[in-house]
Design a protein around this motif. Structure first.
Motif, short mmCIF file in Angstrom:
data_model
loop_
_atom_site.label_atom_id
_atom_site.label_comp_id
_atom_site.label_asym_id
_atom_site.label_seq_id
_atom_site.Cartn_x
_atom_site.Cartn_y
_atom_site.Cartn_z
N ALA A 1 -5.70 25.89 82.62
CA ALA A 1 -4.50 25.08 82.33
C ALA A 1 -4.59 24.46 80.84
O ALA A 1 -5.69 24.55 80.31
N GLN A 2 -3.48 24.45 80.33
CA GLN A 2 -3.21 23.74 78.99
C GLN A 2 -4.01 22.48 78.81
O GLN A 2 -3.82 21.63 79.76
N GLY A 3 -4.47 22.27 77.48
CA GLY A 3 -5.27 21.05 77.31
C GLY A 3 -6.31 20.67 78.13
O GLY A 3 -6.88 19.66 78.20
N MET A 4 -7.11 21.69 79.10
CA MET A 4 -8.08 21.34 79.91
C MET A 4 -9.35 21.20 79.04
O MET A 4 -10.12 20.50 79.47
N THR A 31 -15.67 21.47 79.10
CA THR A 31 -14.68 20.23 79.38
C THR A 31 -15.63 19.65 80.37
O THR A 31 -16.67 20.02 80.83
N ASN A 35 -11.70 16.75 83.98
CA ASN A 35 -10.71 17.39 83.48
C ASN A 35 -10.24 18.54 84.08
O ASN A 35 -8.97 19.18 84.09
N ALA A 36 -11.18 19.28 84.24
CA ALA A 36 -10.81 20.86 84.95
C ALA A 36 -10.21 20.69 86.15
O ALA A 36 -9.28 21.40 86.73
N ARG A 38 -8.29 18.38 87.27
CA ARG A 38 -6.74 17.86 87.09
C ARG A 38 -6.03 18.95 86.56
O ARG A 38 -4.84 19.06 86.94
N GLY A 39 -6.70 19.91 85.91
CA GLY A 39 -5.87 21.12 85.48
C GLY A 39 -5.50 22.15 86.60
O GLY A 39 -4.58 22.96 86.09
N VAL A 40 -6.06 22.01 87.73
CA VAL A 40 -5.70 22.87 88.79
C VAL A 40 -5.03 22.24 89.98
O VAL A 40 -4.79 23.16 91.08
#
Length: 103
Positions: A1-4, A31, A35-36, A38-40
Protein backbone atom coordinates in the motif's frame (compact mmCIF):
# COMPACT_ATOMS: atom_id res chain seq x y z
CA UNK A 1 0.00 0.00 0.00
CA UNK A 2 1.16 3.53 -0.73
CA UNK A 3 2.73 5.33 2.24
CA UNK A 4 2.84 2.19 4.32
CA UNK A 5 6.56 2.25 5.01
CA UNK A 6 7.96 4.77 7.47
CA UNK A 7 11.60 4.15 6.79
CA UNK A 8 13.91 1.97 4.76
CA UNK A 9 16.90 -0.02 5.85
CA UNK A 10 19.82 -1.17 3.74
CA UNK A 11 20.10 -4.93 3.86
CA UNK A 12 23.50 -6.48 3.20
CA UNK A 13 24.33 -9.11 0.62
CA UNK A 14 23.60 -12.72 1.42
CA UNK A 15 26.55 -15.08 1.29
CA UNK A 16 26.74 -18.76 0.53
CA UNK A 17 25.88 -20.62 -2.63
CA UNK A 18 23.27 -18.04 -3.72
CA UNK A 19 25.58 -15.02 -3.30
CA UNK A 20 25.89 -14.48 -7.06
CA UNK A 21 22.11 -14.14 -7.40
CA UNK A 22 21.85 -11.36 -4.83
CA UNK A 23 22.45 -7.67 -5.50
CA UNK A 24 25.16 -6.12 -3.30
CA UNK A 25 22.51 -4.37 -1.22
CA UNK A 26 18.82 -3.61 -1.34
CA UNK A 27 16.35 -1.33 0.40
CA UNK A 28 13.79 -3.07 2.57
CA UNK A 29 10.73 -1.22 3.80
CA UNK A 30 10.24 -0.89 7.54
CA UNK A 31 6.97 -0.07 9.23
CA UNK A 32 4.94 -0.78 12.34
CA UNK A 33 2.22 -3.40 12.41
CA UNK A 34 -0.56 -0.85 12.84
CA UNK A 35 0.58 1.03 9.72
CA UNK A 36 0.85 -2.18 7.72
CA UNK A 37 -2.62 -3.28 8.78
CA UNK A 38 -4.16 0.05 7.82
CA UNK A 39 -2.59 -0.41 4.41
CA UNK A 40 -4.45 -3.67 3.72
CA UNK A 41 -7.91 -2.94 5.16
CA UNK A 42 -10.75 -3.23 2.64
CA UNK A 43 -13.91 -1.27 1.95
CA UNK A 44 -12.93 1.77 3.98
CA UNK A 45 -12.53 -0.23 7.19
CA UNK A 46 -9.97 1.05 9.67
CA UNK A 47 -8.57 -2.46 10.21
CA UNK A 48 -8.64 -5.70 8.22
CA UNK A 49 -10.71 -8.68 9.34
CA UNK A 50 -8.54 -11.74 9.84
CA UNK A 51 -9.36 -15.24 11.01
CA UNK A 52 -5.77 -16.03 12.04
CA UNK A 53 -2.76 -13.79 12.65
CA UNK A 54 0.62 -15.51 12.97
CA UNK A 55 3.67 -13.70 14.26
CA UNK A 56 7.11 -15.23 13.79
CA UNK A 57 9.52 -12.36 14.17
CA UNK A 58 12.28 -13.82 16.31
CA UNK A 59 11.54 -12.35 19.71
CA UNK A 60 10.03 -9.05 18.56
CA UNK A 61 6.43 -10.20 18.97
CA UNK A 62 5.86 -7.92 21.96
CA UNK A 63 7.09 -4.89 20.04
CA UNK A 64 4.83 -5.68 17.08
CA UNK A 65 1.80 -6.48 19.22
CA UNK A 66 2.25 -3.29 21.24
CA UNK A 67 1.77 -1.23 18.07
CA UNK A 68 -1.31 -3.30 17.22
CA UNK A 69 -3.31 -2.81 20.44
CA UNK A 70 -5.91 -0.56 18.71
CA UNK A 71 -6.43 -3.27 16.07
CA UNK A 72 -6.65 -6.04 18.68
CA UNK A 73 -9.17 -3.99 20.65
CA UNK A 74 -11.44 -3.08 17.72
CA UNK A 75 -11.11 -5.77 15.02
CA UNK A 76 -9.30 -8.72 16.62
CA UNK A 77 -8.48 -11.86 14.69
CA UNK A 78 -10.18 -15.00 16.03
CA UNK A 79 -6.82 -16.67 16.62
CA UNK A 80 -3.34 -15.30 17.25
CA UNK A 81 -0.37 -17.64 16.91
CA UNK A 82 3.03 -16.65 18.28
CA UNK A 83 6.22 -18.52 19.07
CA UNK A 84 7.34 -18.12 22.65
CA UNK A 85 10.68 -18.53 24.35
CA UNK A 86 11.77 -18.43 27.95
CA UNK A 87 12.43 -14.68 27.87
CA UNK A 88 10.68 -11.52 29.11
CA UNK A 89 9.49 -10.41 25.64
CA UNK A 90 7.62 -13.68 25.13
CA UNK A 91 5.90 -13.39 28.49
CA UNK A 92 5.09 -9.74 27.75
CA UNK A 93 3.49 -10.74 24.44
CA UNK A 94 1.37 -13.36 26.21
CA UNK A 95 0.30 -10.89 28.91
CA UNK A 96 -0.66 -8.38 26.22
CA UNK A 97 -2.74 -11.00 24.39
CA UNK A 98 -4.40 -12.10 27.64
CA UNK A 99 -5.29 -8.45 28.36
CA UNK A 100 -7.03 -8.37 24.97
CA UNK A 101 -9.20 -11.39 25.80
CA UNK A 102 -7.13 -14.23 24.28
CA UNK A 103 -6.58 -17.38 26.32
Amino acid sequence: AQGMFNDAKVVGKRGGKYADLCPPQALAGVTTLDNALRGVACDGAAWPSLLVAKFDIEGAELLALTTAVPWLASQPPCYVVIETRAEPNSMGALVLLWSQGYD
